[in-house]
Design a protein around this motif. Sequence first.
Motif, PDB file in Angstrom:
ATOM      1  N   SER A  63      60.815 -14.815  44.057  1.00 43.72           N
ATOM      2  CA  SER A  63      60.564 -14.621  42.629  1.00 43.72           C
ATOM      3  C   SER A  63      60.205 -15.946  41.957  1.00 43.72           C
ATOM      4  O   SER A  63      59.275 -16.021  41.130  1.00 43.72           O
ATOM      5  CB  SER A  63      61.802 -14.019  41.961  1.00 43.72           C
ATOM      6  OG  SER A  63      61.625 -13.911  40.565  1.00 43.72           O
ATOM      7  N   ILE A  64      60.889 -17.033  42.329  1.00 42.96           N
ATOM      8  CA  ILE A  64      60.572 -18.359  41.783  1.00 42.96           C
ATOM      9  C   ILE A  64      59.168 -18.777  42.211  1.00 42.96           C
ATOM     10  O   ILE A  64      58.371 -19.292  41.405  1.00 42.96           O
ATOM     11  CB  ILE A  64      61.610 -19.391  42.251  1.00 42.96           C
ATOM     12  CG1 ILE A  64      63.030 -18.991  41.760  1.00 42.96           C
ATOM     13  CG2 ILE A  64      61.250 -20.788  41.751  1.00 42.96           C
ATOM     14  CD1 ILE A  64      63.196 -18.994  40.278  1.00 42.96           C
ATOM     15  N   ASN A  66      56.651 -16.854  43.073  1.00 43.13           N
ATOM     16  CA  ASN A  66      55.645 -16.035  42.381  1.00 43.13           C
ATOM     17  C   ASN A  66      55.435 -16.513  40.951  1.00 43.13           C
ATOM     18  O   ASN A  66      54.310 -16.527  40.438  1.00 43.13           O
ATOM     19  CB  ASN A  66      56.059 -14.566  42.390  1.00 43.13           C
ATOM     20  CG  ASN A  66      56.029 -13.969  43.775  1.00 43.13           C
ATOM     21  OD1 ASN A  66      55.280 -14.455  44.647  1.00 43.13           O
ATOM     22  ND2 ASN A  66      56.819 -12.929  44.013  1.00 43.13           N
ATOM     23  N   ASN A  67      56.537 -16.894  40.295  1.00 47.40           N
ATOM     24  CA  ASN A  67      56.408 -17.431  38.938  1.00 47.40           C
ATOM     25  C   ASN A  67      55.589 -18.724  38.929  1.00 47.40           C
ATOM     26  O   ASN A  67      54.778 -18.974  38.022  1.00 47.40           O
ATOM     27  CB  ASN A  67      57.790 -17.697  38.336  1.00 47.40           C
ATOM     28  CG  ASN A  67      58.494 -16.421  37.964  1.00 47.40           C
ATOM     29  OD1 ASN A  67      57.856 -15.402  37.725  1.00 47.40           O
ATOM     30  ND2 ASN A  67      59.825 -16.455  37.912  1.00 47.40           N
ATOM     31  N   VAL A  70      51.951 -17.825  39.199  1.00 45.05           N
ATOM     32  CA  VAL A  70      51.425 -17.325  37.928  1.00 45.05           C
ATOM     33  C   VAL A  70      51.178 -18.484  36.955  1.00 45.05           C
ATOM     34  O   VAL A  70      50.135 -18.548  36.283  1.00 45.05           O
ATOM     35  CB  VAL A  70      52.399 -16.289  37.323  1.00 45.05           C
ATOM     36  CG1 VAL A  70      51.966 -15.916  35.903  1.00 45.05           C
ATOM     37  CG2 VAL A  70      52.462 -15.054  38.198  1.00 45.05           C
ATOM     38  N   MET A  71      52.136 -19.417  36.877  1.00 42.99           N
ATOM     39  CA  MET A  71      51.974 -20.547  35.956  1.00 42.99           C
ATOM     40  C   MET A  71      50.821 -21.447  36.375  1.00 42.99           C
ATOM     41  O   MET A  71      50.044 -21.953  35.536  1.00 42.99           O
ATOM     42  CB  MET A  71      53.286 -21.349  35.901  1.00 42.99           C
ATOM     43  CG  MET A  71      54.396 -20.644  35.125  1.00 42.99           C
ATOM     44  SD  MET A  71      55.876 -21.667  34.935  1.00 42.99           S
ATOM     45  CE  MET A  71      56.553 -21.559  36.587  1.00 42.99           C
ATOM     46  N   THR A 100      59.062 -19.788  29.150  1.00 44.26           N
ATOM     47  CA  THR A 100      59.249 -19.270  30.508  1.00 44.26           C
ATOM     48  C   THR A 100      60.600 -19.702  31.067  1.00 44.26           C
ATOM     49  O   THR A 100      61.317 -18.912  31.702  1.00 44.26           O
ATOM     50  CB  THR A 100      58.116 -19.767  31.417  1.00 44.26           C
ATOM     51  OG1 THR A 100      56.868 -19.323  30.898  1.00 44.26           O
ATOM     52  CG2 THR A 100      58.309 -19.246  32.836  1.00 44.26           C
ATOM     53  N   ASN A 104      63.757 -17.058  31.847  1.00 46.76           N
ATOM     54  CA  ASN A 104      64.118 -16.924  33.250  1.00 46.76           C
ATOM     55  C   ASN A 104      65.412 -17.699  33.484  1.00 46.76           C
ATOM     56  O   ASN A 104      65.435 -18.922  33.501  1.00 46.76           O
ATOM     57  CB  ASN A 104      62.994 -17.469  34.131  1.00 46.76           C
ATOM     58  CG  ASN A 104      63.201 -17.112  35.595  1.00 46.76           C
ATOM     59  OD1 ASN A 104      64.328 -17.025  36.074  1.00 46.76           O
ATOM     60  ND2 ASN A 104      62.103 -16.886  36.299  1.00 46.76           N
ATOM     61  N   VAL A 107      65.513 -20.664  36.328  1.00 44.25           N
ATOM     62  CA  VAL A 107      64.730 -21.905  36.270  1.00 44.25           C
ATOM     63  C   VAL A 107      65.435 -22.928  35.394  1.00 44.25           C
ATOM     64  O   VAL A 107      65.841 -22.626  34.265  1.00 44.25           O
ATOM     65  CB  VAL A 107      63.309 -21.615  35.731  1.00 44.25           C
ATOM     66  CG1 VAL A 107      62.512 -22.913  35.608  1.00 44.25           C
ATOM     67  CG2 VAL A 107      62.597 -20.633  36.648  1.00 44.25           C
ATOM     68  N   VAL A 185      58.611 -26.527  39.851  1.00 43.58           N
ATOM     69  CA  VAL A 185      59.585 -25.636  39.217  1.00 43.58           C
ATOM     70  C   VAL A 185      60.966 -25.993  39.766  1.00 43.58           C
ATOM     71  O   VAL A 185      61.181 -25.926  40.996  1.00 43.58           O
ATOM     72  CB  VAL A 185      59.270 -24.151  39.487  1.00 43.58           C
ATOM     73  CG1 VAL A 185      60.328 -23.257  38.822  1.00 43.58           C
ATOM     74  CG2 VAL A 185      57.882 -23.814  38.969  1.00 43.58           C
TER      75      VAL A 185
END
Length: 567
Positions: A63-64, A66-67, A70-71, A100, A104, A107, A185
Amino acid sequence: MFKKYSFKHLLFLSMTSLFLVSIAIIIAVNYRVSVTEIVNLSAQQQRTNLLLIQESLNEQLRSIENNAVVMARQSNLRNVISGGTSYYQANLLTLDLSNTVYTNGSVHSIEIFMNEPPTNNIQNPVRYGELEQALETTWMNVFDEYAAAWVGIRSIEMIYGEDRVISHARVIKNARGQTEGILVVNLDPLIVENWLRKFDLASTLYLVNNTGHVLASTNVAGIGENFYRPDILTDSAEQTHSHTIDDELIVTSALLPYQWTLIGVTPYQALTQSSVLVAQRLISLGVITISVALIIALLLSKQLTKPIKELTCLMNHYQLNRSQQQIPDDYKNEFGQLFSGYKNLINRNEQLHHSYIKKYKQHKQAELKALQANINPHFLYNTLDQINWRAIEHGDDDMSRIIELLGEMLRIGLSNGESILTIENEVDYLEKYLKLQLIRMKGNFMYDLTVAASVKQALIPKLTLQPFVENAIVHGLAGIAHGKLELSVTQVDKRIIISIKDNGIGADSFKKKQGDSKSGGYGIQNVRERLTHYFNYQAKLTLSNHQQGGVEVQINIPFITDQHELG
């Protein structure tokens, strides 16, 4: 030895020694086998648990990642990295990435390394840095093979000081394949620790990277410290391993995509606790076994005294005509003879009691007949009739009415020598008595008689109600200006409720009559005894102060219309 010591002592010592040796062997074998089995089962269970935790961690880490993808693909980010943007666009990017982070919970912060970075706002969780500075770090070597990777533990300056974070970096390249920037991230190690703590296990969990540094743990181990057993970290292709080192069971599971290792450490003491408990219980069992002889003697003593206690209990709870006792009949020995003798005794006692009751009834009936025989009804009626005519001739209407009511009361009261009346006749008698008293007291009180139609033919001993009414008038309502007396007869299920109320001085009026055995020919105690006799202990009589003042008498009797059902 067998001739010198008693057989009882020899048998006790022999059995005790045999039990002690047997229990010692059983405890030793059971402890060894159970410990080995528990360790093997625990290792297998630990592998299964680590695989489940590993799946959960993979899901969170993906999930991290994928984020981050996207960013990295946001046009605003690429415009700012490529340069030539205004301060407003850079600030807008900062706010967007800050949102974001805030939305989240996993993060910690975001870093962007680029050429000519904007000025950092220390209040925001977004940091900008020089790309050239990032390219000089050791963790940049991983990007020779990968476009993105987890680079391990790093330090980042925040508003409240320096924080340790787990970083995931992604290289951002232009259309010509040149590196324009790096997006990092950062993950809070405490978040990873919370992910591990969601699984309530007895083991201590560690998450270690490929350099042996602890990324997160459920123990007090510091973030970034070296794991205390680096020898168990291998590059084996197998996903899980188990090790037994010193006093610990260590199971490892490799997170291959990230080159991390998930480790579960369980102290041997926790694994063998149940086996030690079993051994302790077996020792306790040995002590109990040695005491079996004493317990058997105690049980035998209890079994011998049990029938005697049962017989004593039966004797203490025996009551005439109240309940049928359950007398044991399965004893075939001397105790059976005792129970049989007790059964014959109570049967004989019941017969004697019934004989006494029968004689008592005959005695009471003889007394009533003797009382009635002392009065010549015909002579009495004729005499009252002559007195009534003389009163009429002299114009004394009250006297005439009194004599007339008295004659009607005598006709009902004598009732051909019967001691049982219907409730209708009993209330009729009571009404004439009240009219007589009303003339005598010159109307100083009122009365109200209410009788349900369903109970008029029910039976009641003669002159049951008159003593209570007389007591209420003579004592309860004496000196009361507006006295009132109420009588109601109702049926509730298979019982009759008779209520007599007045607004007089209360229950004290009955206390004045407690020692008086007669009231209007029959005393209250006599009424209680006759109710008990005729209704075989099923009648209830209560006297209490009425809530609105005065006294209330309540008589509760069975609904009976057949005279043969009475006692």
